[in-house]
Design a protein around this motif. Structure first.
Motif, PDB file in Angstrom:
ATOM      1  N   ALA A 199       0.695  -0.939  -0.144  1.00  7.26           N
ATOM      2  CA  ALA A 199       0.046  -0.337  -0.177  1.00  7.26           C
ATOM      3  C   ALA A 199       0.468   1.325   0.111  1.00  7.26           C
ATOM      4  O   ALA A 199       1.698   1.688   0.328  1.00  7.26           O
ATOM      5  CB  ALA A 199      -0.814  -0.080   1.059  1.00  7.26           C
ATOM      6  N   LYS A 201       0.346   5.752   0.229  1.00  6.48           N
ATOM      7  CA  LYS A 201      -0.017   6.720   0.061  1.00  6.48           C
ATOM      8  C   LYS A 201      -0.226   7.595  -0.968  1.00  6.48           C
ATOM      9  O   LYS A 201       0.592   7.579  -1.662  1.00  6.48           O
ATOM     10  CB  LYS A 201      -0.039   7.609   1.176  1.00  6.48           C
ATOM     11  CG  LYS A 201       0.137   7.091   2.512  1.00  6.48           C
ATOM     12  CD  LYS A 201       1.349   8.020   3.532  1.00  6.48           C
ATOM     13  CE  LYS A 201       0.455   7.552   5.266  1.00  6.48           C
ATOM     14  NZ  LYS A 201       1.541   8.641   6.582  1.00  6.48           N
ATOM     15  N   ASP A 340      -5.416   5.642   8.687  1.00  8.31           N
ATOM     16  CA  ASP A 340      -5.786   4.383   8.465  1.00  8.31           C
ATOM     17  C   ASP A 340      -5.466   4.037   9.301  1.00  8.31           C
ATOM     18  O   ASP A 340      -4.093   3.401   9.570  1.00  8.31           O
ATOM     19  CB  ASP A 340      -5.466   4.118   7.014  1.00  8.31           C
ATOM     20  CG  ASP A 340      -5.871   2.842   6.393  1.00  8.31           C
ATOM     21  OD1 ASP A 340      -7.416   2.647   6.585  1.00  8.31           O
ATOM     22  OD2 ASP A 340      -5.306   2.275   6.433  1.00  8.31           O
ATOM     23  N   PRO A 369      -3.632   8.510   3.315  1.00 12.82           N
ATOM     24  CA  PRO A 369      -4.182   7.354   2.524  1.00 12.82           C
ATOM     25  C   PRO A 369      -5.638   7.311   2.837  1.00 12.82           C
ATOM     26  O   PRO A 369      -6.318   7.931   2.417  1.00 12.82           O
ATOM     27  CB  PRO A 369      -3.749   6.595   4.624  1.00 12.82           C
ATOM     28  CG  PRO A 369      -4.465   8.372   5.452  1.00 12.82           C
ATOM     29  CD  PRO A 369      -4.171   9.168   4.373  1.00 12.82           C
ATOM     30  N   ARG A 370      -6.091   6.300   2.477  1.00 11.43           N
ATOM     31  CA  ARG A 370      -7.484   6.170   2.121  1.00 11.43           C
ATOM     32  C   ARG A 370      -7.900   6.364   3.207  1.00 11.43           C
ATOM     33  O   ARG A 370      -8.031   6.236   4.285  1.00 11.43           O
ATOM     34  CB  ARG A 370      -7.589   3.637   1.903  1.00 11.43           C
ATOM     35  CG  ARG A 370      -7.456   3.619   2.640  1.00 11.43           C
ATOM     36  CD  ARG A 370      -7.356   1.658   2.407  1.00 11.43           C
ATOM     37  NE  ARG A 370      -6.974   1.028   3.951  1.00 11.43           N
ATOM     38  CZ  ARG A 370      -6.496  -0.561   4.026  1.00 11.43           C
ATOM     39  NH1 ARG A 370      -6.938  -0.871   2.460  1.00 11.43           N
ATOM     40  NH2 ARG A 370      -6.599  -0.775   4.649  1.00 11.43           N
ATOM     41  N   SER A 373     -12.310  10.354  -0.093  1.00 14.15           N
ATOM     42  CA  SER A 373     -12.260  10.441  -0.976  1.00 14.15           C
ATOM     43  C   SER A 373     -11.308  11.638  -1.828  1.00 14.15           C
ATOM     44  O   SER A 373     -11.137  12.948  -0.364  1.00 14.15           O
ATOM     45  CB  SER A 373     -13.977  10.722  -1.505  1.00 14.15           C
ATOM     46  OG  SER A 373     -14.508  12.093  -1.133  1.00 14.15           O
ATOM     47  N   GLU A 374     -10.930  11.623  -2.766  1.00 15.52           N
ATOM     48  CA  GLU A 374     -10.779  13.523  -2.808  1.00 15.52           C
ATOM     49  C   GLU A 374     -11.295  14.568  -2.844  1.00 15.52           C
ATOM     50  O   GLU A 374     -10.966  15.906  -2.108  1.00 15.52           O
ATOM     51  CB  GLU A 374      -9.944  13.236  -4.092  1.00 15.52           C
ATOM     52  CG  GLU A 374      -9.751  14.341  -4.868  1.00 15.52           C
ATOM     53  CD  GLU A 374     -10.103  14.938  -5.755  1.00 15.52           C
ATOM     54  OE1 GLU A 374      -9.529  16.268  -5.651  1.00 15.52           O
ATOM     55  OE2 GLU A 374     -11.220  14.665  -5.818  1.00 15.52           O
ATOM     56  N   GLU A 405      -4.686   9.611  -5.911  1.00  8.02           N
ATOM     57  CA  GLU A 405      -5.620   8.302  -4.977  1.00  8.02           C
ATOM     58  C   GLU A 405      -3.794   7.621  -3.918  1.00  8.02           C
ATOM     59  O   GLU A 405      -3.164   6.842  -4.498  1.00  8.02           O
ATOM     60  CB  GLU A 405      -6.429   7.965  -6.187  1.00  8.02           C
ATOM     61  CG  GLU A 405      -6.866   8.491  -6.683  1.00  8.02           C
ATOM     62  CD  GLU A 405      -8.527   8.831  -5.763  1.00  8.02           C
ATOM     63  OE1 GLU A 405      -8.343   7.981  -4.703  1.00  8.02           O
ATOM     64  OE2 GLU A 405      -8.382   9.966  -5.810  1.00  8.02           O
ATOM     65  N   PRO A 406      -4.186   7.279  -3.233  1.00  9.47           N
ATOM     66  CA  PRO A 406      -3.739   6.049  -2.750  1.00  9.47           C
ATOM     67  C   PRO A 406      -3.912   4.609  -3.206  1.00  9.47           C
ATOM     68  O   PRO A 406      -4.231   4.611  -4.137  1.00  9.47           O
ATOM     69  CB  PRO A 406      -4.080   5.656  -1.012  1.00  9.47           C
ATOM     70  CG  PRO A 406      -5.414   6.878  -1.057  1.00  9.47           C
ATOM     71  CD  PRO A 406      -5.642   6.942  -2.525  1.00  9.47           C
ATOM     72  N   VAL A 408      -3.399   0.284  -3.034  1.00 10.41           N
ATOM     73  CA  VAL A 408      -3.495  -1.217  -2.515  1.00 10.41           C
ATOM     74  C   VAL A 408      -3.186  -2.173  -3.722  1.00 10.41           C
ATOM     75  O   VAL A 408      -4.627  -2.639  -4.390  1.00 10.41           O
ATOM     76  CB  VAL A 408      -5.259  -1.336  -1.707  1.00 10.41           C
ATOM     77  CG1 VAL A 408      -4.567  -2.137  -0.682  1.00 10.41           C
ATOM     78  CG2 VAL A 408      -4.866   0.201  -0.475  1.00 10.41           C
ATOM     79  N   SER A 435       3.082  -0.905   4.544  1.00  9.90           N
ATOM     80  CA  SER A 435       2.395   0.489   3.867  1.00  9.90           C
ATOM     81  C   SER A 435       3.495   1.215   3.973  1.00  9.90           C
ATOM     82  O   SER A 435       4.353   1.995   4.751  1.00  9.90           O
ATOM     83  CB  SER A 435       1.363   0.896   4.463  1.00  9.90           C
ATOM     84  OG  SER A 435       0.445   2.465   3.994  1.00  9.90           O
TER      85      SER A 435
END
Length: 490
Positions: A199, A201, A340, A369-370, A373-374, A405-406, A408, A435
């Motif tokens: 993962a 960021k 996260d 991180p997730r 939302s953007e 965007e992150p 994963v 991560s």
């Protein structure tokens, strides 16, 4: 449908992989170091307005790399921004992803030239720009492939080393390449950390312009100049401020405050009512701000006992103190902070102050991180800046922000093999995927995860003004990359 072999999913390391890894380091350790010494000679930083394919330093680097590959009996292909060095001819392929470009460097901060592999200043370390990020891994992979070739290991997968020439500056050409070319089915990036990175960021840059106003007729102290930072993905170790209409009383107050800081030094000089202050912290990769000491917010904090006039530089200092401070997670910046459980908190670091004709442009690096939302994050950033602007009647302009965007990846079939190899050669038996704050080209390739070259718990020196890889780690990387390639491609 691609079927992965049992060997690729094994959680133990084969005798063949161990023996080949040992052979690689015993036979080619010195040659690998010599390879790196040739690669770091080329200043492969991006030059604005010049394509990598037209850059003389990039062209010379590719020539050196081609010579090395051919001397090792490996095939070489130049696709412009992407170089491919290969071993084997199977239709199934294993990709090793890395890059040959580097970040900018300040030669004055190095004991020797950053483009000379320095093995004497600090014995046991190989110091040069690119030694860890990412020319060292190139040399390791070359000699891992050579060891496999020497041993005449029958490969079920062709091994391909992808060297991208603009990773540090422009992902566009690689994104085009990925769309238009057939890629290996399994990929490993050698541009991050061990044991396995699943993962990353999302990288982002917030941009705010602080419009200049003439305060030269003022009799009160004001900040006429504030600078700091070199490039966006580096925690800056240098910053400078100039205060006009200063006196000995202000100087003494600031000198009294200086003694309470740790990890950063300040130099204060008062001459003809002009106070010049420089700060020296510690550079680091901006994906790991905790490993550096950011001179920009520390210098702003030194000046935080005064509310400075809104003239551009003063506005900027007030903004940094109010919204960023000395924290790393944006907890003062409205409601933008979040975390996260696996990826950790978002980090917020001022990295560059650009000196424009009519304004100062502050670039703030974020690693998110997730979890949001953007659009939610963008709205929270916009609200925080607008609220501060209104409250302080500040003449600032919010510029276009980039919010990445992150990433994963937890389904790559080679993860268990990578963990097994790492555990065997390091003795760390409880290794698990991790991560990171950085972003690698893993996110562009199928079934890609990162594997090294930095050890867990070790300081990552790429992007710093003291980049190095230890001889011990260099040899360990060669062992692990060799074993991984044997396990996944035999």
């Amino acid at each position: 449908m691609l079927i992965f072999s049992v060997n690729a999913m094994a959680n133990t390391v084969s005798v063949l992989a161990k023996d080949t890894a040992q052979y690689a380091v015993e036979t080619y350790k010195k040659d690998m170091i010599n390879s790196l010494s040739q690669l770091v000679k080329h200043n492969t930083v991006a030059v604005e307005g010049i394509k990598s394919t037209d850059n003389p330093e990039h062209i010379a680097f590719k020539k050196t790399l081609k010579t090395q590959a051919e001397q090792l009996g490996l095939d070489y292909q130049d696709d412009g921004y992407v170089l491919i060095i290969g071993l084997g001819d199977s239709q199934e392929r294993l990709g090793i992803i890395t890059h040959g470009d580097i970040q900018p460097v300040n030669p004055a901060k190095w004991a020797k030239s950053p483009f000379e592999l320095d093995s004497t200043t600090e014995p046991g370390k190989l110091i040069a720009r690119g030694s860890e990020d990412d020319k060292g891994p190139i040399s390791s992979v070359l000699y891992a492939m050579k060891a496999i070739k020497d041993k005449h290991i029958k490969l079920s997968k062709r091994i391909e080393l992808y060297v991208y020439m603009a990773e540090e500056s422009d992902w566009g050409p690689l994104q085009e390449y990925v769309k238009n070319n057939d890629l290996p089915q399994i990929n490993i990036t050698t541009d991050a950390e061990y044991p396995v990175v699943t993962a990353e960021k999302g990288y982002g840059t917030l941009k705010i312009a602080f419009n200049k106003q003439d305060k030269s007729s003022s009799l009160d102290p004001y900040i006429s100049h504030f600078e700091g930072g070199y490039f966006g993905s580096q925690i800056p170790e240098d910053a400078k401020a100039i205060i006009e209409n200063a006196d000995i009383t202000l100087l003494q107050k600031l000198m009294d405050k200086v003694q309470f800081y740790q990890g950063i030094s300040f130099d204060l000089t008062l001459k003809d009512q002009q106070l010049i202050i420089t700060a020296l912290g510690k550079s680091a990769h901006s994906s790991k701000p905790q490993e550096g000491v950011n001179a920009i917010p520390y210098l702003a904090d030194l000046l935080s006992n005064t509310r400075w006039p809104n003239n551009g530089a003063g506005t900027l200092v007030n903004f940094i103190n109010d919204n960023i401070g000395l924290g790393l997670e944006g907890k003062k910046f409205g409601n933008i902070a979040y975390t996260d459980d696996f990826m950790g908190p978002m980090t917020v670091s001022p990295t560059v102050i650009k000196q424009n004709k009519n304004n100062l442009e502050l670039n703030i690096n974020i690693r998110r991180p997730r979890g949001k939302s953007e659009q939610q994050l963008r709205n929270e950033i916009n609200h925080a800046i607008a609220s501060w602007k209104l409250k302080n009647m500040a003449d600032i302009t919010e510029l276009d922000h980039y919010i990445g965007e992150p990433f994963v990846q937890n389904k790559a079939p080679q993860i268990e093999t990578l963990l097994a190899v790492f555990s065997h050669f390091t003795g760390i038996t409880d290794a698990k995927p991790i991560s990171i704050g950085g972003g690698t080209n893993s996110r562009l390739f199928p079934n890609a995860v990162s594997f090294g070259p930095s050890m867990p718990g070790a300081e990552y020196t790429g992007h710093s003004e003291h980049e190095f890889i230890t001889v011990e780690q260099f040899a360990l990387n060669l062992k692990m990359y060799t074993a991984v390639m044997v396990e996944l491609a035999k």
